[in-house]
Design a protein around this motif. Structure first.
Motif, short mmCIF file in Angstrom:
data_model
loop_
_atom_site.label_atom_id
_atom_site.label_comp_id
_atom_site.label_asym_id
_atom_site.label_seq_id
_atom_site.Cartn_x
_atom_site.Cartn_y
_atom_site.Cartn_z
N ALA A 138 0.66 -1.30 0.00
CA ALA A 138 0.07 0.07 0.02
C ALA A 138 0.94 1.08 0.00
N ILE A 139 0.50 2.15 -0.95
CA ILE A 139 1.18 3.50 -0.97
C ILE A 139 0.16 4.78 -0.83
N THR A 140 0.31 5.21 0.35
CA THR A 140 -0.54 6.23 0.43
C THR A 140 -0.16 7.58 -0.05
N PRO A 141 -0.91 8.63 -0.20
CA PRO A 141 -0.30 9.87 -0.68
C PRO A 141 0.62 10.54 0.26
N ILE A 142 0.59 10.28 1.56
CA ILE A 142 1.59 10.86 2.33
C ILE A 142 2.97 10.13 2.07
N MET A 143 2.88 8.78 2.13
CA MET A 143 3.94 8.06 1.52
C MET A 143 4.45 8.51 0.52
N PHE A 144 3.76 8.80 -0.46
CA PHE A 144 4.40 9.28 -1.83
C PHE A 144 5.11 10.52 -1.83
N GLU A 145 4.41 11.38 -1.29
CA GLU A 145 4.95 12.90 -0.90
C GLU A 145 6.32 12.78 -0.29
N TYR A 146 6.07 12.04 0.71
CA TYR A 146 7.41 11.93 1.86
C TYR A 146 8.46 11.51 0.81
N ALA A 147 8.44 10.42 -0.04
CA ALA A 147 9.39 9.80 -0.88
C ALA A 147 9.99 10.86 -1.86
N LEU A 148 8.93 11.65 -2.34
CA LEU A 148 9.38 12.85 -3.23
C LEU A 148 10.34 13.53 -2.48
N PHE A 149 10.16 13.96 -1.43
CA PHE A 149 11.11 14.89 -0.93
C PHE A 149 12.29 14.26 -0.44
N GLU A 150 12.27 13.21 0.20
CA GLU A 150 13.42 12.38 0.59
C GLU A 150 14.30 12.06 -0.66
N LYS A 151 13.79 11.74 -1.61
CA LYS A 151 14.49 11.42 -2.96
C LYS A 151 15.27 12.78 -3.32
N ALA A 152 14.27 13.91 -3.47
CA ALA A 152 14.95 15.15 -3.78
C ALA A 152 16.01 15.68 -3.05
N ARG A 153 16.12 15.58 -1.79
CA ARG A 153 17.06 15.95 -0.74
C ARG A 153 18.21 15.27 -1.00
N LEU A 154 18.34 14.00 -1.48
CA LEU A 154 19.40 13.29 -1.65
C LEU A 154 20.49 13.98 -2.62
N ASN A 155 20.18 14.55 -3.48
CA ASN A 155 20.85 15.18 -4.45
C ASN A 155 20.29 16.50 -4.84
N LYS A 156 20.45 17.40 -4.18
CA LYS A 156 19.70 18.77 -4.29
C LYS A 156 20.00 19.42 -5.59
N LYS A 157 18.93 19.79 -6.29
CA LYS A 157 18.96 20.43 -7.46
C LYS A 157 18.64 21.95 -7.55
N LYS A 158 19.01 22.60 -8.52
CA LYS A 158 18.63 24.04 -8.69
C LYS A 158 17.42 24.22 -9.52
N ILE A 159 16.21 24.70 -8.97
CA ILE A 159 15.07 24.81 -9.79
C ILE A 159 14.71 26.19 -9.94
N VAL A 160 14.34 26.68 -11.22
CA VAL A 160 14.09 28.28 -11.39
C VAL A 160 12.66 28.26 -11.31
N LEU A 161 12.11 29.39 -10.93
CA LEU A 161 10.76 29.62 -10.70
C LEU A 161 10.66 31.09 -11.32
N PRO A 162 9.98 31.22 -12.57
CA PRO A 162 10.03 32.46 -13.25
C PRO A 162 8.75 33.37 -12.64
N GLU A 163 7.84 32.74 -12.13
CA GLU A 163 6.75 33.50 -11.62
C GLU A 163 6.81 34.18 -10.20
N SER A 164 8.01 34.93 -9.90
CA SER A 164 8.30 35.34 -8.53
C SER A 164 7.27 36.49 -8.04
#
Length: 701
Positions: free
Chosen positions: A370-396
């Motif tokens: 079972a994969i809940t929404p909380i589990m999926f979002e946690y996995a997103l953050f956890e994986k993103a933090r492993l090798n932090k990337k630089k993301i540009v947000l043009p709509e400041s």
């Protein structure tokens, strides 16, 4: 160590135990399905326990409030006095064991010793933990202590835990001041006599500072003007306005709560004006006293502002009494404290080796059924933090982008680049009470990158008739500038669409970044987070009526994207007919697209044409396609056209309460993702995390 529970407790008040508990609950809910929260002892039954209420609401735990605690302080003390302590302990053990039997994990939080009478000569928390067979986590308060004092406390606590017969899981030293933080950390690492790991966390002033909402709730104030979200502002200090406006303005500081009688229109208007002025600090709110509300002409003035981001409260009490009461309001963390929770999680993830913790409690490393929404979002953050990337947000200029930026930076999900005037961006963020100081801000009008980008774009497009002047005009547009940053490696990915159309986001990407060599179109997918699983829907946002070849490419791109996020691809090519039962132009398109996928990617499991029910329901699949390896267990659903896909994803989202994350763009050489113009702050945060993970995948290739 294999355990289904942990016991977290501190000896003294204000040690920051809740921050540690939140960190562990976030980790557990991100990995396990059913997690229970339990407090053996609460202060009393007359009012709801704050930490229990917080956990049940914030993490939507499947446990009743009455099941989440055992007894009160008075009951513990009476049982000891009447020689019934063993009886009380047996009841607590029975309650705890029932939770342990019915849940994957039980997180226990003790009540610190200061709530018990001085006659209690032993730590009941250690006794509870021992009888629950729960490994013990002690939380020490490091504030205003020397490094030598802290190390001494760590040793005393370790010896006490060992002599009590408890299993010592870890020691957390929280709220360490900057001058001793590194010293304690180094001494703890060098001390080989410490058997349990020691995690050090710094003092974060904001976590110990009340918000406008906390003051409002504690004092029972009326919310006169401003939006609910503005109540999240931190109140660094309060100021009583008792002098003339021209004199009072010189005393205003960042984060002030202005306390003023409700009939002082001059102070009210003047205080609000500081928010719109770049020459004064930004206040956090205005608290009107004496039960007096602003004159109707003042309200009319306020209602005419396009943006009114300062909360105005009112109380019946006089100014002096109100000031005293405000100073007594304690800082807390509530489920609505989005900014504080993000900050707490950032502090926890930055200072704690979560992988080590997972290994020590023997969490299953493989994905659960079972994969809940909380589990999926946690996995997103956890994986993103492993090798932090630089993301540009043009709509400041968009408030949602700035709020998302603060959360992303606080949770260490990605490094953020904002495009625009630094002065304007910082002024707006401060006027909203946000801290985005760690974001990089680039103004295309003054950046030395402008000429580089103009020349590069001109070289790329001159054969298509683009002039140098036209190239400069394009680069003046933030989406084009941001896309060129990604193309030339100044950023790893871009997220746009909060105020731009999908075409305004995709067009620069197609002209500059272009599609991958084996892909002819850009497509999209949504991660549909249902109650216990995550499905992939494609393409529900970009291609109106794809050809059979394009449909095959969408399926292949979707499978690669799904695998990137830990989802095993089992592709259902959807149609109104299953197998060979139906005929018609649309069915044939899906049938031929399925054949193309099989030819191009024989490694993929794909079935088509297939109806949605046969793809998702094992019983229907057994009747319609009994020999299929996809039917009844599909994870990827490819819709034949935009009309079908867009309506289906929205119908599922609204009728089932599913969390739809996306659209996620795929097929580009480098990641650029599109937002819905109606997106929420959480949508932006998730999309940035996804973009960062896509960038990681490109690096791996």
């Amino acid at each position: 160590m294999k355990t289904k529970s942990l016991y977290i407790s501190s000896l003294e008040p204000s040690a920051g135990s809740l921050v540690v508990v939140i960190g562990f609950m976030e980790l557990l809910k991100g990995k396990l399905g059913k997690v229970a929260f339990f407090r053996p002892v609460i202060q009393n039954e007359k009012e709801l326990d704050h930490d229990i209420s917080f956990m049940l609401e914030k993490y939507n735990l499947d446990i009743k409030y009455e099941e989440a605690y055992g007894c009160t302080v008075r009951e513990v003390e009476e049982s000891i006095a009447e020689n019934r302590y063993n009886e009380l302990m047996e009841n607590l053990i029975e309650q705890f064991k029932n939770l342990e039997k019915n849940y994957d994990f039980v997180l226990v939080e003790g009540l610190n010793q200061s709530f018990f009478s001085n006659t209690l000569d032993f730590d009941v928390n250690l006794d509870f933990a021992k009888n629950f067979s729960s490994p013990f986590i002690s939380v020490l308060k490091g504030k205003e202590k020397t490094a030598k004092d802290v190390i001494g406390e760590i040793h005393i606590e370790a010896d006490t835990i060992k002599s009590s017969g408890c299993s010592h899981f870890a020691t957390f030293v929280n709220r360490l001041l900057p001058d001793v933080y590194e010293e304690v950390k180094e001494l703890a690492q060098q001390d080989k006599s410490l058997m349990a790991p020691v995690y050090c966390m710094p003092e974060i002033t904001e976590l110990d500072t009340p918000t406008v909402a906390e003051i409002k709730n504690k004092l029972g104030c009326m919310h006169v003007l401003g939006e609910e979200k503005d109540l999240r502002r931190i109140v660094r200090q309060s100021k009583i306005a008792a002098m003339k406006l021209e004199n009072f303005l010189d005393y205003i500081e960042e984060g002030d709560l202005i306390i003023v009688p409700g009939d002082r229109s001059d102070i009210i208007v003047g205080s609000l004006a500081t928010v719109f002025s770049r020459n004064y600090p930004n206040i956090s709110g205005i608290l009107l006293t004496g039960g007096m509300l602003p004159h109707k002409s003042i309200k009319k003035l306020f209602n005419g502002f396009n943006e009114f981001s300062i909360p105005i409260l009112s109380t019946e009490a006089d100014t002096y009494t109100t000031a005293l009461n405000v100073n007594k309001v304690p800082a807390t963390i509530s489920p609505q404290s989005i900014r504080k929770i993000a900050l707490a999680m950032g502090v926890f993830s930055s200072n704690v080796n979560t992988k080590e913790i997972e290994e020590r409690i023997s969490m299953q490393s493989s994905s659960p059924l079972a994969i809940t929404p909380i589990m999926f979002e946690y996995a997103l953050f956890e994986k993103a933090r492993l090798n932090k990337k630089k993301i540009v947000l043009p709509e400041s200029t968009d408030e949602r982008i700035l709020r998302a930026t603060e959360i992303l930076l606080r949770r260490n999900v990605a490094d953020i680049i904002l495009i625009g005037s630094e002065e304007n961006i910082m002024h707006k963020s401060l006027s909203l009470g946000l801290d985005i100081s760690k974001a990089e801000i680039i103004d295309p009008l003054t950046s030395p990158l402008m000429d580089i980008f103009v020349n590069k774009f001109y070289e790329m497009r001159k054969a298509k008739g683009l002039s140098m002047e036209g190239s400069r005009d394009s680069m003046m547009m933030k989406n084009y500038f941001g896309t060129m940053m990604v193309y030339l490696g100044y950023a790893d990915g871009m997220v746009s669409g909060a105020i731009h159309t999908t075409q305004e986001t995709i067009r620069p990407a197609l002209q500059i970044i272009k599609t991958k060599p084996d892909i002819s179109i850009v497509s999209s997918l949504f991660f549909m987070c249902l109650e216990s699983r995550v499905l992939v829907y494609g393409d529900c946002a970009v291609n109106q009526d794809p050809t059979k070849e394009e449909l095959a490419e969408i399926a292949i791109s979707s499978s690669d994207t799904a695998r990137m996020f830990g989802i095993e691809p089992k592709i259902a090519m959807l149609s109104y007919s299953t197998g060979s039962s139906g005929k018609g132009e649309e069915v044939e398109k899906v049938r031929e697209a399925t054949s193309i996928v099989k030819q191009k990617r024989p490694d993929l499991l794909v079935e088509g044409p297939i109806q949605y029910d046969a793809a998702v329901d094992p019983e229907v699949a057994m009747a319609k396609l009994p020999d299929s390896k996809v039917a009844g267990q599909a994870t990827i659903f490819i819709f034949p056209d935009l009309n079908t896909g867009n309506n289906t994803y929205k119908a599922v989202q609204r009728s089932s309460g599913a969390v739809a994350i996306g659209p996620v763009l795929q097929g580009l050489r480098k990641p650029v993702n599109d937002l819905s113009r109606g997106c929420l702050v959480a949508d932006i945060v998730n999309t940035v995390a996804i973009t960062a993970i896509q960038a990681q995948a490109e690096d791996n290739k």
